[in-house]
Design a protein around this motif. Structure first.
Motif, PDB file in Angstrom:
ATOM      1  N   GLY A  34       0.774  -1.229   0.000  1.00 61.99           N
ATOM      2  CA  GLY A  34       0.000   0.000   0.000  1.00 61.99           C
ATOM      3  C   GLY A  34       0.808   1.284   0.000  1.00 61.99           C
ATOM      4  N   VAL A  35       2.129   1.202  -0.238  1.00 60.41           N
ATOM      5  CA  VAL A  35       2.957   2.410  -0.164  1.00 60.41           C
ATOM      6  C   VAL A  35       3.688   2.731  -1.468  1.00 60.41           C
ATOM      7  N   VAL A  36       3.492   1.925  -2.492  1.00 65.82           N
ATOM      8  CA  VAL A  36       4.238   2.098  -3.736  1.00 65.82           C
ATOM      9  C   VAL A  36       3.463   3.005  -4.691  1.00 65.82           C
ATOM     10  N   GLU A  37       4.142   4.002  -5.234  1.00 65.23           N
ATOM     11  CA  GLU A  37       3.526   4.906  -6.200  1.00 65.23           C
ATOM     12  C   GLU A  37       3.443   4.259  -7.581  1.00 65.23           C
ATOM     13  N   ARG A  38       4.491   3.527  -7.951  1.00 64.34           N
ATOM     14  CA  ARG A  38       4.536   2.883  -9.274  1.00 64.34           C
ATOM     15  C   ARG A  38       5.455   1.673  -9.188  1.00 64.34           C
ATOM     16  N   PHE A  39       5.044   0.601  -9.857  1.00 63.63           N
ATOM     17  CA  PHE A  39       5.845  -0.622  -9.892  1.00 63.63           C
ATOM     18  C   PHE A  39       5.891  -1.133 -11.325  1.00 63.63           C
ATOM     19  N   THR A  40       7.081  -1.469 -11.782  1.00 63.22           N
ATOM     20  CA  THR A  40       7.255  -2.105 -13.085  1.00 63.22           C
ATOM     21  C   THR A  40       8.256  -3.242 -12.935  1.00 63.22           C
ATOM     22  N   ALA A  41       8.068  -4.262 -13.737  1.00 60.44           N
ATOM     23  CA  ALA A  41       9.009  -5.381 -13.752  1.00 60.44           C
ATOM     24  C   ALA A  41       9.003  -5.985 -15.141  1.00 60.44           C
ATOM     25  N   GLY A  42      10.170  -6.414 -15.577  1.00 63.29           N
ATOM     26  CA  GLY A  42      10.257  -7.037 -16.887  1.00 63.29           C
ATOM     27  C   GLY A  42      11.411  -8.004 -16.967  1.00 63.29           C
ATOM     28  N   ARG A  43      11.240  -8.975 -17.845  1.00 61.95           N
ATOM     29  CA  ARG A  43      12.287  -9.974 -18.060  1.00 61.95           C
ATOM     30  C   ARG A  43      13.407  -9.399 -18.911  1.00 61.95           C
TER      31      ARG A  43
END
Length: 109
Positions: A34-43
């Protein structure tokens, strides 16, 4: 803005099913904090130049963005993230590298 970047290296023996589960659970744990503004992940996207630096290759890059350092601190000790680290990183031996950065300079190309 504060960014927390983690590179994950899967063990060779890790199945594609487990790799997908790890990514899904990482995203779900992120949401639960509940504290993350933006999250991205990629291979990792393989390139021919990779052959010269195989020891430096990682399987996944994840980036979390926070408004301030207090959000990052709360994230780093949140039980949801601790569970992901305990189950996946420690138990299965997923390698990691970390970097925390603050916006200091924007590079324009």
């Amino acid at each position: 803005m504060i960014a927390h970047v983690v590179l994950y290296r899967y063990p060779e023996s890790m199945s594609e099913t487990d790799r997908a589960r790890f990514r899904d659970e990482l995203a779900e744990a992120t949401r639960r904090t509940g504290v993350v503004e933006r999250f991205t992940a990629g291979r990792h996207v393989p390139l021919p130049a990779d052959d010269a630096a195989t020891e430096s290759l990682y399987s996944v890059a994840a980036r979390w963005e926070f408004t301030d350092l207090e959000q990052l601190r709360a994230f780093s000790v949140h039980p949801a993230m601790s569970d992901v680290v305990d189950v996946w990183v420690r138990r299965l031996g997923i390698g990691v590298a970390f970097a925390n950065t603050a916006d200091e300079q924007e590079i324009r190309t």
